[in-house]
Design a protein around this motif. Structure first.
Motif, PDB file in Angstrom:
ATOM      1  N   GLU A   1     -35.581   7.419  27.249  1.00 17.90           N
ATOM      2  CA  GLU A   1     -34.866   7.099  26.006  1.00 17.90           C
ATOM      3  C   GLU A   1     -33.358   7.165  26.208  1.00 17.90           C
ATOM      4  N   ARG A   2     -32.925   8.137  26.994  1.00 11.02           N
ATOM      5  CA  ARG A   2     -31.484   8.237  27.312  1.00 11.02           C
ATOM      6  C   ARG A   2     -31.023   7.007  28.084  1.00 11.02           C
ATOM      7  N   LEU A   3     -31.830   6.598  29.071  1.00 18.21           N
ATOM      8  CA  LEU A   3     -31.470   5.439  29.891  1.00 18.21           C
ATOM      9  C   LEU A   3     -31.406   4.168  29.042  1.00 18.21           C
ATOM     10  N   ARG A   4     -32.377   4.031  28.146  1.00 16.74           N
ATOM     11  CA  ARG A   4     -32.380   2.846  27.278  1.00 16.74           C
ATOM     12  C   ARG A   4     -31.144   2.854  26.366  1.00 16.74           C
ATOM     13  N   ALA A   5     -30.835   4.025  25.808  1.00 17.35           N
ATOM     14  CA  ALA A   5     -29.668   4.127  24.922  1.00 17.35           C
ATOM     15  C   ALA A   5     -28.379   3.848  25.689  1.00 17.35           C
ATOM     16  N   LEU A   6     -28.290   4.366  26.924  1.00 13.44           N
ATOM     17  CA  LEU A   6     -27.100   4.135  27.748  1.00 13.44           C
ATOM     18  C   LEU A   6     -26.957   2.651  28.093  1.00 13.44           C
ATOM     19  N   TYR A   7     -28.085   2.006  28.440  1.00 13.66           N
ATOM     20  CA  TYR A   7     -28.010   0.586  28.788  1.00 13.66           C
ATOM     21  C   TYR A   7     -27.676  -0.259  27.558  1.00 13.66           C
ATOM     22  N   ASP A   8     -28.242   0.122  26.401  1.00 14.30           N
ATOM     23  CA  ASP A   8     -27.879  -0.562  25.150  1.00 14.30           C
ATOM     24  C   ASP A   8     -26.388  -0.434  24.886  1.00 14.30           C
TER      25      ASP A   8
ATOM     26  N   GLY B   1     -20.953   5.031  41.924  1.00 19.90           N
ATOM     27  CA  GLY B   1     -21.046   6.054  40.886  1.00 19.90           C
ATOM     28  C   GLY B   1     -21.692   5.557  39.604  1.00 19.90           C
ATOM     29  N   ARG B   2     -22.085   4.255  39.569  1.00 16.84           N
ATOM     30  CA  ARG B   2     -22.708   3.706  38.368  1.00 16.84           C
ATOM     31  C   ARG B   2     -24.097   4.305  38.124  1.00 16.84           C
ATOM     32  N   ILE B   3     -24.464   4.385  36.848  1.00 15.75           N
ATOM     33  CA  ILE B   3     -25.813   4.830  36.474  1.00 15.75           C
ATOM     34  C   ILE B   3     -26.756   3.646  36.671  1.00 15.75           C
ATOM     35  N   LEU B   4     -27.906   3.914  37.296  1.00 13.58           N
ATOM     36  CA  LEU B   4     -28.838   2.843  37.647  1.00 13.58           C
ATOM     37  C   LEU B   4     -30.069   2.842  36.749  1.00 13.58           C
ATOM     38  N   VAL B   5     -30.502   1.628  36.346  1.00 13.83           N
ATOM     39  CA  VAL B   5     -31.764   1.474  35.609  1.00 13.83           C
ATOM     40  C   VAL B   5     -32.584   0.404  36.315  1.00 13.83           C
TER      41      VAL B   5
ATOM     42  N   TYR C   1     -24.257   4.199  18.662  1.00 14.44           N
ATOM     43  CA  TYR C   1     -25.106   4.480  19.824  1.00 14.44           C
ATOM     44  C   TYR C   1     -24.625   5.713  20.595  1.00 14.44           C
ATOM     45  N   LYS C   2     -23.331   5.940  20.595  1.00 10.01           N
ATOM     46  CA  LYS C   2     -22.802   7.124  21.284  1.00 10.01           C
ATOM     47  C   LYS C   2     -23.317   8.410  20.652  1.00 10.01           C
ATOM     48  N   THR C   3     -23.576   8.370  19.336  1.00 16.17           N
ATOM     49  CA  THR C   3     -24.088   9.568  18.662  1.00 16.17           C
ATOM     50  C   THR C   3     -25.541   9.830  19.033  1.00 16.17           C
ATOM     51  N   LEU C   4     -26.216   8.826  19.595  1.00 19.13           N
ATOM     52  CA  LEU C   4     -27.617   8.984  19.989  1.00 19.13           C
ATOM     53  C   LEU C   4     -27.747   9.569  21.396  1.00 19.13           C
ATOM     54  N   ILE C   5     -26.617   9.662  22.082  1.00 20.74           N
ATOM     55  CA  ILE C   5     -26.604  10.137  23.469  1.00 20.74           C
ATOM     56  C   ILE C   5     -25.833  11.449  23.528  1.00 20.74           C
ATOM     57  N   GLU C   6     -26.338  12.386  24.322  1.00 24.44           N
ATOM     58  CA  GLU C   6     -25.655  13.681  24.404  1.00 24.44           C
ATOM     59  C   GLU C   6     -24.236  13.504  24.927  1.00 24.44           C
ATOM     60  N   GLU C   7     -23.354  14.377  24.473  1.00 26.27           N
ATOM     61  CA  GLU C   7     -21.918  14.251  24.720  1.00 26.27           C
ATOM     62  C   GLU C   7     -21.570  14.175  26.198  1.00 26.27           C
ATOM     63  N   ARG C   8     -22.236  14.982  27.017  1.00 22.15           N
ATOM     64  CA  ARG C   8     -21.892  15.000  28.460  1.00 22.15           C
ATOM     65  C   ARG C   8     -22.173  13.643  29.106  1.00 22.15           C
ATOM     66  N   LEU C   9     -23.261  12.972  28.657  1.00 24.13           N
ATOM     67  CA  LEU C   9     -23.583  11.656  29.201  1.00 24.13           C
ATOM     68  C   LEU C   9     -22.596  10.601  28.721  1.00 24.13           C
ATOM     69  N   VAL C  10     -22.185  10.712  27.461  1.00 25.06           N
ATOM     70  CA  VAL C  10     -21.179   9.774  26.928  1.00 25.06           C
ATOM     71  C   VAL C  10     -19.875   9.913  27.707  1.00 25.06           C
TER      72      VAL C  10
END
Length: 259
Positions: A11-18, A236-240, A175-184
């Motif tokens: 869910e985090r990955l989907r939110a980040l990619y969105d 350093g990019r996040i991968l999906v 969408y940023k509010t749906l993701i934990e602060e450290r990940l944002v």
């Protein structure tokens, strides 16, 4: 207050990619605008500068006109004095008085000569300044027309995209509010440091999106399992995984179509 449901890694990955897709769409809109806002600002500054120059040139013409008036007054006074001295010369009684009046006449004639010289110089300056004013006015007219054209271009783009951009910015914040602060924070940091603002990318043909570096098969399997957040060791990019990326792209395209 009830305990909130724990968010899974997937869910985090989907939110980040969105979030990445939304922010990339905002980037596209701003890229369409390109350098136009800066061009318009520069043109506005140039037009304002030309106007200031015209005002200063007009003021300097006024000063020269006043100088000419002043010199003409000197000539008028000198002519008046010469007339007075010449009248007195007709009634002199000695050489001393004659010499004194003659010198006064010569002095006033020199004053007239000098004043006329200055008037001619001022007139030359006036003609030169008038030529500069004409050139500056022409330049100002051309720049104003160019500014009007560029403003028209910018206004057209803004009218087409402003509503969508505002909606996307609001959606990005949501969408940023749906993701934990450290990940944002991590996402924002990566996005700032990498090319094209791509912080979250899909694995394509065995490599991270936008990269030529191959990802080991074991890592690709881990990415596809969606059990942990994995970053590309080179960028350093996040991968999906590609399947997740395709699903989220289809979802977000439907969202974008509503704006």
């Amino acid at each position: 207050m009830a305990k909130s449901k724990e968010v899974t890694v997937e869910e985090r990955l989907r939110a980040l990619y969105d979030l990445q897709l939304i922010d990339s769409r905002i980037d596209e809109i701003r890229n369409v605008r390109g350098e136009l806002p800066l061009e318009v600002r520069d043109l506005e500054d140039e037009v304002a500068g030309l106007q200031t120059r015209l005002e200063k040139l007009d003021a300097s013409l006024d000063v020269l006109d006043e100088e000419i008036k002043s010199k003409k007054n000197i000539i008028e006074e000198a002519n008046s004095l010469i007339k007075k001295y010449n009248t007195q010369l007709k009634n002199i009684s000695n050489n001393r008085e004659y010499n004194s009046l003659t010198k006064e006449v010569e002095f006033q004639e020199l004053e007239i000569e000098l004043a006329e010289k200055h008037i001619n110089e001022f007139k030359v300056q006036i003609e030169q300044k008038k030529e500069i004013i004409a050139q500056t006015k022409e330049r100002s007219k051309e720049r104003q027309a160019h500014l009007k054209h560029k403003k028209g271009e910018l206004d057209a783009i803004l009218s087409e995209t402003e509503k969508e951009e505002s909606a996307l910015i609001a959606k990005s914040d949501e969408y940023k509010t749906l993701i934990e602060e450290r990940l944002v924070k991590a996402y924002t940091r990566i996005r700032t440091n990498v090319k094209n603002g791509l912080a979250v990318v899909a694995v394509e043909r065995g490599a991270s999106g936008g990269s030529f570096f191959t990802i080991p098969p074991q890592i690709i399997m881990e990415i596809a399992s969606r059990k942990k957040i994995i970053t590309d060791e080179h960028s350093g990019r996040i991968l999906v995984d590609e399947a997740l990326a395709t699903e989220q792209k289809e979802k977000m395209e439907k969202l974008f179509a509503k704006f």
